[in-house]
Design a protein around this motif. Sequence first.
Motif, short mmCIF file in Angstrom:
data_model
loop_
_atom_site.label_atom_id
_atom_site.label_comp_id
_atom_site.label_asym_id
_atom_site.label_seq_id
_atom_site.Cartn_x
_atom_site.Cartn_y
_atom_site.Cartn_z
N LEU A 92 45.78 32.16 26.61
CA LEU A 92 44.77 31.48 27.41
C LEU A 92 45.25 31.30 28.85
N ALA A 93 46.52 30.98 29.02
CA ALA A 93 47.08 30.83 30.37
C ALA A 93 47.04 32.17 31.09
N GLU A 94 47.39 33.25 30.41
CA GLU A 94 47.34 34.59 31.01
C GLU A 94 45.91 34.95 31.41
N VAL A 95 44.97 34.68 30.51
CA VAL A 95 43.55 34.98 30.78
C VAL A 95 43.09 34.19 32.01
N GLU A 96 43.50 32.93 32.12
CA GLU A 96 43.13 32.09 33.26
C GLU A 96 43.68 32.67 34.56
N GLU A 97 44.94 33.16 34.53
CA GLU A 97 45.53 33.79 35.72
C GLU A 97 44.75 35.05 36.13
N LYS A 98 44.41 35.86 35.13
CA LYS A 98 43.64 37.08 35.40
C LYS A 98 42.28 36.73 35.98
N LYS A 99 41.67 35.68 35.43
CA LYS A 99 40.37 35.25 35.90
C LYS A 99 40.45 34.84 37.38
N LYS A 100 41.50 34.11 37.73
CA LYS A 100 41.68 33.69 39.13
C LYS A 100 41.86 34.92 40.03
N ALA A 101 42.64 35.88 39.58
CA ALA A 101 42.85 37.10 40.37
C ALA A 101 41.55 37.86 40.53
N LEU A 102 40.75 37.94 39.47
CA LEU A 102 39.45 38.61 39.55
C LEU A 102 38.52 37.86 40.51
N ASP A 103 38.55 36.54 40.47
CA ASP A 103 37.72 35.74 41.38
C ASP A 103 38.12 36.00 42.83
N ARG A 104 39.44 36.05 43.11
CA ARG A 104 39.90 36.32 44.48
C ARG A 104 39.47 37.73 44.92
N THR A 105 39.59 38.69 44.02
CA THR A 105 39.18 40.06 44.33
C THR A 105 37.68 40.10 44.63
N LYS A 106 36.92 39.39 43.82
CA LYS A 106 35.47 39.34 44.03
C LYS A 106 35.15 38.74 45.40
N GLU A 107 35.84 37.65 45.76
CA GLU A 107 35.62 37.02 47.07
C GLU A 107 35.94 38.00 48.21
N ASN A 108 37.06 38.71 48.08
CA ASN A 108 37.43 39.70 49.11
C ASN A 108 36.38 40.79 49.23
N LEU A 109 35.93 41.31 48.10
CA LEU A 109 34.91 42.36 48.12
C LEU A 109 33.60 41.87 48.72
N MET A 110 33.21 40.63 48.37
CA MET A 110 31.99 40.05 48.92
C MET A 110 32.13 39.87 50.44
N ASP A 111 33.34 39.50 50.88
CA ASP A 111 33.60 39.32 52.31
C ASP A 111 33.46 40.65 53.03
N ILE A 112 34.08 41.70 52.47
CA ILE A 112 33.97 43.04 53.08
C ILE A 112 32.52 43.48 53.12
N LYS A 113 31.82 43.31 51.99
CA LYS A 113 30.41 43.71 51.91
C LYS A 113 29.58 42.95 52.93
N GLY A 114 29.87 41.65 53.07
CA GLY A 114 29.12 40.81 54.01
C GLY A 114 29.37 41.17 55.47
N HIS A 115 30.47 41.87 55.72
CA HIS A 115 30.82 42.23 57.10
C HIS A 115 30.68 43.73 57.38
N LEU A 116 29.91 44.44 56.59
CA LEU A 116 29.75 45.88 56.80
C LEU A 116 29.17 46.18 58.19
N ASP A 117 28.28 45.30 58.65
CA ASP A 117 27.69 45.51 59.98
C ASP A 117 28.58 44.97 61.10
N THR A 118 29.50 44.06 60.74
CA THR A 118 30.39 43.45 61.74
C THR A 118 31.83 43.46 61.23
#
Length: 136
Positions: A92-118
């Motif tokens: 469960l602790a490992e899954v939680e760590e992976k989940k956090k890493a996936l959330d950070r990756t998602k935030e980064n991707l959303m940030d890149i996507k949100g700045h495609l024009d800028t």
Amino acid sequence: YMETYSRGQLAKTARLNREALRYYENSGLIPKAGREANGYRAYPSETLVLLDFISTAKEAGFSLREIKELFSHLQGPTIDTVDLEHIIEEKLAEVEEKKKALDRTKENLMDIKGHLDTPEECPVFQAFRTLTKKTS
């Protein structure tokens, strides 16, 4: 009458190939199939529950060895709940760590996507640009 599946039916229903099914059976992850009167293998429907658990556990990062270990704690007259709980807590602790890493990756991707024009306003894009200028 108990519902049973042939190897092909079970593989199709569980979305696995027959080789994976054969491997799981030979390695003791799922019980060996019984035989019908015609000689064909017959897997009880409960096998699907185990296969679903194996699939989701693998997706969550469990190795087949770890899944087998987990299953071994469920067999026998008494269940070693202390050992089992320890294994589950670790995972469960490992899954939680992976989940956090996936959330950070998602935030980064959303940030890149949100700045495609800028792209100049995107920290990831800026860092990449800065670093690639230095190396070229």
